[in-house]
Design a protein around this motif. Structure first.
Motif, PDB file in Angstrom:
ATOM      1  N   MET B   1       0.846  -1.206   0.000  1.00  0.00           N
ATOM      2  CA  MET B   1       0.000   0.000   0.000  1.00  0.00           C
ATOM      3  C   MET B   1       0.872   1.244   0.000  1.00  0.00           C
ATOM      4  O   MET B   1       1.525   1.538   1.003  1.00  0.00           O
ATOM      5  CB  MET B   1      -0.875  -0.026   1.253  1.00  0.00           C
ATOM      6  N   ARG B   2       0.910   1.943  -1.105  1.00  0.00           N
ATOM      7  CA  ARG B   2       1.650   3.192  -1.140  1.00  0.00           C
ATOM      8  C   ARG B   2       0.686   4.359  -1.254  1.00  0.00           C
ATOM      9  O   ARG B   2      -0.074   4.456  -2.223  1.00  0.00           O
ATOM     10  CB  ARG B   2       2.629   3.212  -2.312  1.00  0.00           C
ATOM     11  N   TYR B  19      -5.425  12.092  -0.310  1.00  0.00           N
ATOM     12  CA  TYR B  19      -4.433  11.099  -0.737  1.00  0.00           C
ATOM     13  C   TYR B  19      -4.872  10.444  -2.037  1.00  0.00           C
ATOM     14  O   TYR B  19      -6.061  10.343  -2.324  1.00  0.00           O
ATOM     15  CB  TYR B  19      -4.296   9.990   0.320  1.00  0.00           C
ATOM     16  N   SER B  20      -3.892   9.942  -2.788  1.00  0.00           N
ATOM     17  CA  SER B  20      -4.192   9.010  -3.870  1.00  0.00           C
ATOM     18  C   SER B  20      -3.437   7.712  -3.590  1.00  0.00           C
ATOM     19  O   SER B  20      -2.422   7.695  -2.891  1.00  0.00           O
ATOM     20  CB  SER B  20      -3.815   9.589  -5.235  1.00  0.00           C
ATOM     21  N   HIS B  21      -3.954   6.619  -4.130  1.00  0.00           N
ATOM     22  CA  HIS B  21      -3.309   5.311  -3.955  1.00  0.00           C
ATOM     23  C   HIS B  21      -3.869   4.356  -5.004  1.00  0.00           C
ATOM     24  O   HIS B  21      -4.944   4.581  -5.560  1.00  0.00           O
ATOM     25  CB  HIS B  21      -3.577   4.756  -2.545  1.00  0.00           C
ATOM     26  N   TYR B  22      -3.113   3.300  -5.267  1.00  0.00           N
ATOM     27  CA  TYR B  22      -3.624   2.265  -6.159  1.00  0.00           C
ATOM     28  C   TYR B  22      -4.448   1.280  -5.336  1.00  0.00           C
ATOM     29  O   TYR B  22      -3.975   0.722  -4.352  1.00  0.00           O
ATOM     30  CB  TYR B  22      -2.485   1.518  -6.861  1.00  0.00           C
ATOM     31  N   SER B  23      -5.694   1.088  -5.729  1.00  0.00           N
ATOM     32  CA  SER B  23      -6.566   0.166  -5.010  1.00  0.00           C
ATOM     33  C   SER B  23      -6.484  -1.220  -5.639  1.00  0.00           C
ATOM     34  O   SER B  23      -6.785  -1.400  -6.822  1.00  0.00           O
ATOM     35  CB  SER B  23      -8.013   0.669  -5.053  1.00  0.00           C
ATOM     36  N   GLU B  24      -6.090  -2.194  -4.814  1.00  0.00           N
ATOM     37  CA  GLU B  24      -6.052  -3.582  -5.285  1.00  0.00           C
ATOM     38  C   GLU B  24      -7.468  -4.097  -5.540  1.00  0.00           C
ATOM     39  O   GLU B  24      -7.700  -4.870  -6.469  1.00  0.00           O
ATOM     40  CB  GLU B  24      -5.376  -4.480  -4.233  1.00  0.00           C
ATOM     41  N   VAL B  25      -8.405  -3.685  -4.721  1.00  0.00           N
ATOM     42  CA  VAL B  25      -9.793  -4.158  -4.868  1.00  0.00           C
ATOM     43  C   VAL B  25     -10.416  -3.604  -6.151  1.00  0.00           C
ATOM     44  O   VAL B  25     -11.066  -4.331  -6.906  1.00  0.00           O
ATOM     45  CB  VAL B  25     -10.635  -3.747  -3.643  1.00  0.00           C
ATOM     46  N   THR B 133      -4.392   3.178   9.783  1.00  0.00           N
ATOM     47  CA  THR B 133      -2.976   3.595   9.889  1.00  0.00           C
ATOM     48  C   THR B 133      -2.829   5.115   9.917  1.00  0.00           C
ATOM     49  O   THR B 133      -1.809   5.633  10.355  1.00  0.00           O
ATOM     50  CB  THR B 133      -2.131   3.082   8.700  1.00  0.00           C
ATOM     51  N   LEU B 134      -3.838   5.820   9.428  1.00  0.00           N
ATOM     52  CA  LEU B 134      -3.729   7.281   9.314  1.00  0.00           C
ATOM     53  C   LEU B 134      -4.245   8.027  10.548  1.00  0.00           C
ATOM     54  O   LEU B 134      -3.888   9.179  10.764  1.00  0.00           O
ATOM     55  CB  LEU B 134      -4.489   7.777   8.078  1.00  0.00           C
ATOM     56  N   VAL B 135      -5.131   7.407  11.304  1.00  0.00           N
ATOM     57  CA  VAL B 135      -5.713   8.092  12.459  1.00  0.00           C
ATOM     58  C   VAL B 135      -4.853   7.802  13.691  1.00  0.00           C
ATOM     59  O   VAL B 135      -4.817   6.677  14.175  1.00  0.00           O
ATOM     60  CB  VAL B 135      -7.159   7.629  12.713  1.00  0.00           C
ATOM     61  N   PRO B 136      -4.159   8.821  14.196  1.00  0.00           N
ATOM     62  CA  PRO B 136      -3.346   8.591  15.389  1.00  0.00           C
ATOM     63  C   PRO B 136      -4.271   8.350  16.589  1.00  0.00           C
ATOM     64  O   PRO B 136      -5.335   8.978  16.694  1.00  0.00           O
ATOM     65  CB  PRO B 136      -2.584   9.908  15.573  1.00  0.00           C
ATOM     66  N   ASN B 137      -3.908   7.439  17.441  1.00  0.00           N
ATOM     67  CA  ASN B 137      -4.733   7.145  18.624  1.00  0.00           C
ATOM     68  C   ASN B 137      -6.150   6.738  18.254  1.00  0.00           C
ATOM     69  O   ASN B 137      -7.116   7.113  18.910  1.00  0.00           O
ATOM     70  CB  ASN B 137      -4.798   8.347  19.565  1.00  0.00           C
ATOM     71  N   PHE B 138      -6.300   5.959  17.192  1.00  0.00           N
ATOM     72  CA  PHE B 138      -7.628   5.513  16.749  1.00  0.00           C
ATOM     73  C   PHE B 138      -8.266   4.650  17.843  1.00  0.00           C
ATOM     74  O   PHE B 138      -7.662   3.689  18.315  1.00  0.00           O
ATOM     75  CB  PHE B 138      -7.486   4.725  15.445  1.00  0.00           C
ATOM     76  N   SER B 139      -9.491   5.027  18.215  1.00  0.00           N
ATOM     77  CA  SER B 139     -10.176   4.299  19.287  1.00  0.00           C
ATOM     78  C   SER B 139     -10.775   2.979  18.816  1.00  0.00           C
ATOM     79  O   SER B 139     -11.227   2.172  19.628  1.00  0.00           O
ATOM     80  CB  SER B 139     -11.304   5.165  19.866  1.00  0.00           C
ATOM     81  N   GLY B 140     -10.848   2.801  17.486  1.00  0.00           N
ATOM     82  CA  GLY B 140     -11.488   1.611  16.943  1.00  0.00           C
ATOM     83  C   GLY B 140     -12.992   1.756  16.769  1.00  0.00           C
ATOM     84  O   GLY B 140     -13.635   0.900  16.166  1.00  0.00           O
ATOM     85  N   GLU B 141     -13.543   2.861  17.274  1.00  0.00           N
ATOM     86  CA  GLU B 141     -14.988   3.089  17.134  1.00  0.00           C
ATOM     87  C   GLU B 141     -15.285   3.807  15.819  1.00  0.00           C
ATOM     88  O   GLU B 141     -14.626   4.789  15.479  1.00  0.00           O
ATOM     89  CB  GLU B 141     -15.500   3.944  18.282  1.00  0.00           C
TER      90      GLU B 141
END
Lengths: 277, 277
Positions: B1-2, B19-25, B133-141
């Motif tokens: 994932m770049r 952001y831009s990225h190549y989506s495998e899906v 990966t982008l959200v620092p301190n992600f609560s998971g909610e």
């Protein structure tokens, strides 16, 4: 004066409208946007003018700033002119910083610009008359704000009409147009090579006058055009020598975009409302 | 994932990034936007997903809704996917309501759409991994909201992943896609003629399931697509028969635009935050 309503959206309880009309001053068809707050209490409503930056139309501020929340909160109408005369028959230039989209809110004297490029008179006279008919219960009180080229426009129009505008504010404004590339390019084109004729359109000169309205300026430190186009040194020096209080704020990390404007717009509305009440 | 950062603006103290990225899906290059609040107190940060409507990209919500003020106020991250796969090699249609810009947040099964049109898996798996990966301190909610086609997407993705999303809300959503022109056109194209295969992508069917998240819906009465494309009758009937509480609000005089969304976005954020804390 025939106005054509081309858009109307309910927004935060009030109405966001867009009109087109033939401008006698500019000799072309123009659009502008205006927000009318709900005015549920049927009070007198003041009017804030917003002048946009290079390449903008009246849509940028109406769609990207979120100002309607504040205009409704403070019960103030807001009018947004376009940034230049428009049309195939109107002089233009290939550059995005000259011609259509770059009227600079002044009165051009040079051919082929003089015929249409008179945004100053359009705003101060023609659009003012129209606005006064559109704002119900208009209190007669006005103030003016803008961004970049429109920040320069707000300062110049506000200071040239000091008895009329109760407050002036600007986001990342051009402050010394006679000294910076954008200003030198447009002034020499619209006004000619004699720098004496530039002075009446230069905020750094006008701030030397007596009795000008209170001024708030907000500038982002990461603005791609700062300080080259937006240098504040001469303006603030001249203001200080004239004992004119200018509240000049630098905001760390902010750029030239509407993300910056949206962030600090509440500060500007609060500043204006101190003088509109 | 770049990931390639293509825009970053400070906004209300936080950061608005694109952001831009190549989506495998999706097998194409995609863009998305994400807002990260300032998180000065270093708390755990929840994540709200915003799904946009037909013809939109990730820019519409980031530029026109003013959501950043609310995301910073409530200290929540917000991620905004694009609305379909993109690119010259990706199947498309001349209509604005089919093909690129009209992914409908489902998994297409019919040629030539099946190869790229899988916005469902892109969002639920691939972009979810990236977001975490982008959200620092992600609560998971997490919770999810959207507009029009994206309101339908938020309901479908939220209800199909009821254990994951704490709340769902929608502005002027398509609620019964199997019954209205937009849905019939896209479902028959992406999923084929067998209506049995449409049920798993129809919010009016999914609302019959047990244990779905709390739902808030706001609909303007002057919406140009209401009730034809956005009829609520079947959805609300099925919700009621299932004892699913849906807060469905009609707002007098509002249309389908971002002026409407901006007006009521604070209600939606407040609703989500009740379940994200």
């Amino acid at each position: 004066m025939r106005l054509k309503l081309i858009e109307k959206h309910r927004s935060f309880g009030g109405e966001q409208c867009k009109y087109s009309h033939y401008s006698e001053v500019l000799q072309c068809v123009m659009t502008f946007s205006i927000y009318l707050p709900s005015n549920k209490e049927m009070k007198k409503i003041p009017l804030i003018w917003w002048l946009s930056g290079l390449t903008s139309t009246d849509d940028n501020f109406s769609q990207k700033s979120g100002f309607q929340r504040l205009a409704e909160k403070y019960q103030v109408a807001v009018i947004i002119p376009d940034t230049s005369p428009r049309g195939e028959h109107v002089a233009d230039d290939e550059g995005w910083d000259l011609g259509q989209g770059a009227g600079f809110y002044l009165k051009a004297t040079q051919d082929p610009w003089a015929k249409h490029y008179n945004m100053y008179t359009y705003i101060v006279d023609e659009l003012t008359t129209i606005a006064s008919t559109l704002v119900p219960n208009f209190s007669g009180e006005e103030s003016i704000m803008g961004h970049s080229m429109g920040g320069h426009g707000a300062l110049v129009i506000g200071m040239k009409n000091a008895a009329r505008f109760k407050a002036i504010s600007a986001f990342s404004p051009i402050l010394s147009p006679s000294q910076v590339p954008w200003g030198i390019k447009t002034f020499s084109t619209y006004l000619g090579g004699s720098k004496a004729s530039w002075k009446e359109w230069d905020a750094s000169e006008l701030v030397k006058e007596a009795g000008i309205p209170p001024i708030l300026i907000t500038q982002g430190t990461q603005d791609q055009f700062y300080p080259k186009q937006l240098d504040e040194t001469i303006f603030l020096k001249n203001a200080q020598e004239n004992n004119q209080v200018v509240n000049y704020k630098k905001m760390e990390g902010y750029d030239h975009s509407y993300f910056f404007i949206a962030t600090f717009l509440e500060d500007h509305f609060a500043f204006h409302m101190k003088f509109l009440r």
